[in-house]
Write a protein that holds these residues in place. Structure first.
Motif, PDB file in Angstrom:
ATOM      1  N   ARG A 128     -23.230  -8.098  13.937  1.00 37.37           N
ATOM      2  CA  ARG A 128     -21.808  -8.420  14.063  1.00 37.37           C
ATOM      3  C   ARG A 128     -21.031  -7.158  13.705  1.00 37.37           C
ATOM      4  NH1 ARG A 128     -21.458 -14.620  11.659  1.00 37.37           N
ATOM      5  NH2 ARG A 128     -23.387 -15.355  12.661  1.00 37.37           N
ATOM      6  N   TYR A 129     -20.687  -6.397  14.720  1.00 39.36           N
ATOM      7  CA  TYR A 129     -20.030  -5.111  14.504  1.00 39.36           C
ATOM      8  C   TYR A 129     -18.574  -5.319  14.084  1.00 39.36           C
ATOM      9  CZ  TYR A 129     -24.038  -3.136  16.960  1.00 39.36           C
ATOM     10  OH  TYR A 129     -25.309  -2.775  17.341  1.00 39.36           O
ATOM     11  N   HIS A 130     -18.167  -4.601  13.059  1.00 36.94           N
ATOM     12  CA  HIS A 130     -16.776  -4.673  12.607  1.00 36.94           C
ATOM     13  C   HIS A 130     -15.946  -3.694  13.437  1.00 36.94           C
ATOM     14  CE1 HIS A 130     -17.506  -7.191   8.973  1.00 36.94           C
ATOM     15  NE2 HIS A 130     -18.736  -6.751   9.185  1.00 36.94           N
ATOM     16  N   LEU A 131     -15.983  -3.946  14.748  1.00 31.88           N
ATOM     17  CA  LEU A 131     -15.248  -3.162  15.724  1.00 31.88           C
ATOM     18  C   LEU A 131     -14.351  -4.120  16.508  1.00 31.88           C
ATOM     19  CD1 LEU A 131     -18.277  -1.050  17.045  1.00 31.88           C
ATOM     20  CD2 LEU A 131     -16.582  -0.334  15.351  1.00 31.88           C
ATOM     21  N   THR A 143      -9.795  -6.293  15.894  1.00 35.68           N
ATOM     22  CA  THR A 143     -10.971  -5.955  15.096  1.00 35.68           C
ATOM     23  C   THR A 143     -11.600  -7.234  14.578  1.00 35.68           C
ATOM     24  OG1 THR A 143     -10.008  -3.844  14.425  1.00 35.68           O
ATOM     25  CG2 THR A 143     -11.812  -4.700  13.076  1.00 35.68           C
ATOM     26  N   LEU A 144     -12.911  -7.353  14.720  1.00 45.76           N
ATOM     27  CA  LEU A 144     -13.629  -8.547  14.263  1.00 45.76           C
ATOM     28  C   LEU A 144     -14.265  -8.298  12.898  1.00 45.76           C
ATOM     29  CD1 LEU A 144     -15.381  -9.653  17.587  1.00 45.76           C
ATOM     30  CD2 LEU A 144     -13.092 -10.220  16.734  1.00 45.76           C
ATOM     31  N   GLY A 145     -14.470  -9.389  12.151  1.00 43.11           N
ATOM     32  CA  GLY A 145     -15.046  -9.278  10.816  1.00 43.11           C
ATOM     33  C   GLY A 145     -13.967  -9.065   9.774  1.00 43.11           C
ATOM     34  N   LYS A 146     -14.359  -9.188   8.503  1.00 43.21           N
ATOM     35  CA  LYS A 146     -13.393  -9.101   7.405  1.00 43.21           C
ATOM     36  C   LYS A 146     -13.510  -7.816   6.602  1.00 43.21           C
ATOM     37  CE  LYS A 146     -10.961 -11.960   6.474  1.00 43.21           C
ATOM     38  NZ  LYS A 146      -9.594 -12.179   6.949  1.00 43.21           N
TER      39      LYS A 146
END
Length: 627
Positions: free
Chosen positions: A467-470, A513-516
């Motif tokens: 799960r890329y934080h991109l 942007t995905l992820g926290k």
């Protein structure tokens, strides 16, 4: 996690390692400096050259300033002696003119020294930053070229961690080496001046400083040994910090009440490392004070000789100031150089971690002049008595695997956990090479093909996908990162994987942007992430598509919709599907049943049910859950 060491155990281990490092080995570590300088030169020849020139000029200033100071003192004494016969401003002006020029010269040298110092610091800073960037990029690229087996080895991770630290911590070493070269030029120039007056003082100075140098060399080696031997524990400290304060672990840490346990475990390990480090620091400080005192005694003995010879008329007052200043400066520089030399030799030991990492070579690599993978694949893959076991393991992950994966066929892999399904996929993507047997592609050994061409022809979506934080766009584009600017292709891939609705609901859409991990990031549910990951498979558009549990996190409706499109995804492609859901498996052309790393059954869904073997047993067990 490894057991928490006690401080005494860590200290004993560090001391025993240090004992193995002879003075010859510490001196031999300096052989790591030429490769370092080649890297620095390659980083920026212009900054490197400017740094050298500035330091050479700066190194010659101390002896020049001291000599000008000597001339000033002698001139003051001369003017003072002539004062009784000087009468009027004209006489005083003529007498003081030479003194004024000398003072102006000293002022100019002081200003020049400051300018050169600031220029040197600027070059050091810029060169250091560039070196860190270039070396970090090189390390990332080299690590990416290594085998997957390396990343499943704890010793390799220790090596990688030590190498990573060298990309940033070697900035100090660069400055130290440059500074030591500058000091050496200054010492030589001061030594020439001292030798002209009292060459015996140089020998006295050297004898006084040798004990301090040997002491520093010894304790630097012990510091390296301590850091080296505690690498696994320091990695554990980093891990505990991450687990104790991470968005990915926060839920379980709170629910299971792990905070106190993790904090206490960290405290015990950190205290053990502190005690080992404190013991070494105390011994180093104690012996350093004693050995430094010897150097101080030598300096004052030489100073007494200079004062005596001045009082006896052998030296002028200006000579006294020049010799005393030169001796004090030279003593300070030599002491600093010897300590720095010891430090540099100690720091150079760490460079071996960086350069030895770059020497690690992958075993899975392309042969010379390897041909590309054929396009299209005509016959498919054939496993001939393939066996494989993971490095360091006596257990065969798969063995005696013999089957065909025909071109354009969708093959499902079924089996209980540990049956060898994921291992088979890794062999097919050539993340590993077989220990026994061979895998053929269109009649040719898979190892004979160009590795880059093979990887480009294979698209794999693992169950534990990253799960890329991109951005959402980049998360799909990683399927074929070279096409990351092709927005229509990205949007089409998202649409086909059902990720488009997820992305369109985000505040910034495809640029979200995905992820926290970052402030503007938005996290997704497990099922939403899986749709994004499936988008990578469409983006990849590879000849061989491998899906490892592609719908594990999807609800029943989403799973149905995804597999309504499964034929579309695999049309004209060779596909391998791993799933525990038989509603998914039955869509494949053939099903391969694995047990204990070997092929137990192979056939269509109907054929396997009719044979009433393991597949039928597993199918019936799952079916009972829906009745």
């Amino acid at each position: 996690m490894p057991p928490i060491p006690t401080g005494s155990r860590g200290s004993r281990r560090a001391q025993s390692t240090a004992a193995d490092l002879s003075f010859r080995e510490r001196l031999g570590a300096l052989s790591n400096l030429p490769p370092l300088f080649r890297l620095v030169w390659a980083t920026s020849p212009a900054l490197f050259s400017a740094n050298v020139v500035l330091r050479v000029l700066r190194a010659l200033l101390p002896v020049t300033m001291l000599y000008v100071g000597k001339l000033i003192v002698d001139e003051v004494v001369r003017v003072a002696g002539a004062a009784p016969v000087l009468d009027g401003w004209a006489a005083w002006g003529g007498a003081l003119e030479g003194l004024a020029w000398l003072i102006a010269a000293e002022l100019g040298l002081a200003v020049l020294s400051d300018v050169l110092g600031r220029g040197t610091a600027l070059c050091d800073s810029l060169l250091g930053d560039l070196f860190t960037n270039e070396t970090s990029v090189r390390l990332m690229r080299h690590a990416a070229a290594l085998d997957l087996a390396h990343f499943e080895d704890a010793d390799f991770y220790d090596h990688l961690e030590r190498a990573r630290r060298q990309t940033t911590s070697r900035l100090v070493l660069l400055s130290q080496v440059f500074g030591q070269a500058e000091s050496a030029i200054t010492v030589v120039s001061l030594g020439v001046g001292l030798a002209a007056y009292a060459p015996a003082l140089l020998a006295l100075l050297a004898l006084a400083l040798v004990p301090a140098f040997l002491g520093e060399a010894h304790f630097n080696a012990q510091s390296y040994s301590l850091a080296y031997s505690w690498t696994p524990e320091r990695r554990e400290l980093d891990y505990l910090r991450y687990v104790g304060a991470s968005d990915e672990t926060a839920k379980e840490v709170k629910v299971f009440g792990l905070n106190d346990y993790l904090a206490e475990r960290y405290r015990l390990l950190a205290d053990a490392y502190y005690r080992a480090n404190r013991s070494l620091a105390l011994r180093r400080a104690s012996w350093g004070a004693v050995l430094s005192a010897i150097g101080t005694l030598g300096y004052y003995a030489a100073y007494a000789v200079i004062v005596y010879r001045t009082a006896s008329g052998a030296f002028t007052i200006g000579d006294l100031t020049f010799l005393a200043g030169s001796f004090a400066r030279m003593r300070s520089l030599l002491e600093s150089m010897l300590q720095s030399f010891s430090t540099v030799s100690g720091q150079a030991l760490y460079l071996a971690d960086l350069f030895s990492f770059f020497e690690i070579k992958p075993r899975v690599a392309s042969a010379a002049d390897a041909p590309p993978v054929p396009e299209p694949i005509r016959e498919g893959f054939v496993f001939e008595d393939v066996g494989f076991r993971y490095p360091g393991s006596e257990h065969w992950a798969v063995r005696h695997l013999s089957f065909e994966l025909r071109a354009g066929e969708a093959l499902a892999l079924v089996g209980e956990n540990g049956a060898g399904k994921t291992t088979l996929v890794k062999l097919l993507a050539r993340l590993y090479d077989p220990d026994e047997g061979r895998i053929l592609l269109d009649g040719r050994d898979l190892r004979e093909y160009d590795l880059d061409s093979l990887r480009q022809s294979v698209g794999v979506i693992f169950q534990d996908f990253v799960r890329y934080h991109l951005t959402a766009s980049e998360n799909i584009a990683v399927g074929r990162i070279s096409e990351r600017e092709d927005r229509p292709r990205i949007e089409t891939s998202a649409q086909r994987s059902l990720a488009d609705a997820v992305i369109e609901s985000l505040p910034e859409g495809y640029e979200q942007t995905l992820g926290k991990r970052f402030k503007t990031g938005v996290d997704l549910s497990g099922g939403q992430w899986q749709k994004v990951a499936l988008g990578r498979a469409y983006m990849r558009d590879a000849q061989l598509l491998i899906l490892d549990e592609p719908t594990a996190a999807l609800d029943a409706r989403a799973e149905y919709e995804v597999f309504e499109r499964f034929k579309d995804l695999t049309e004209g492609k060779t596909a391998v599907l791993i799933s525990h859901r038989f509603s998914t498996v039955r869509m494949a052309d053939r099903i391969l049943v694995l047990d204990g790393g070997e092929v137990e059954e192979v056939g269509t869904h109907e054929e396997l049910l009719a044979s009433d073997g393991r597949y039928a047993e597993l199918f019936e067990l799952q079916a009972q859950g829906y009745r």
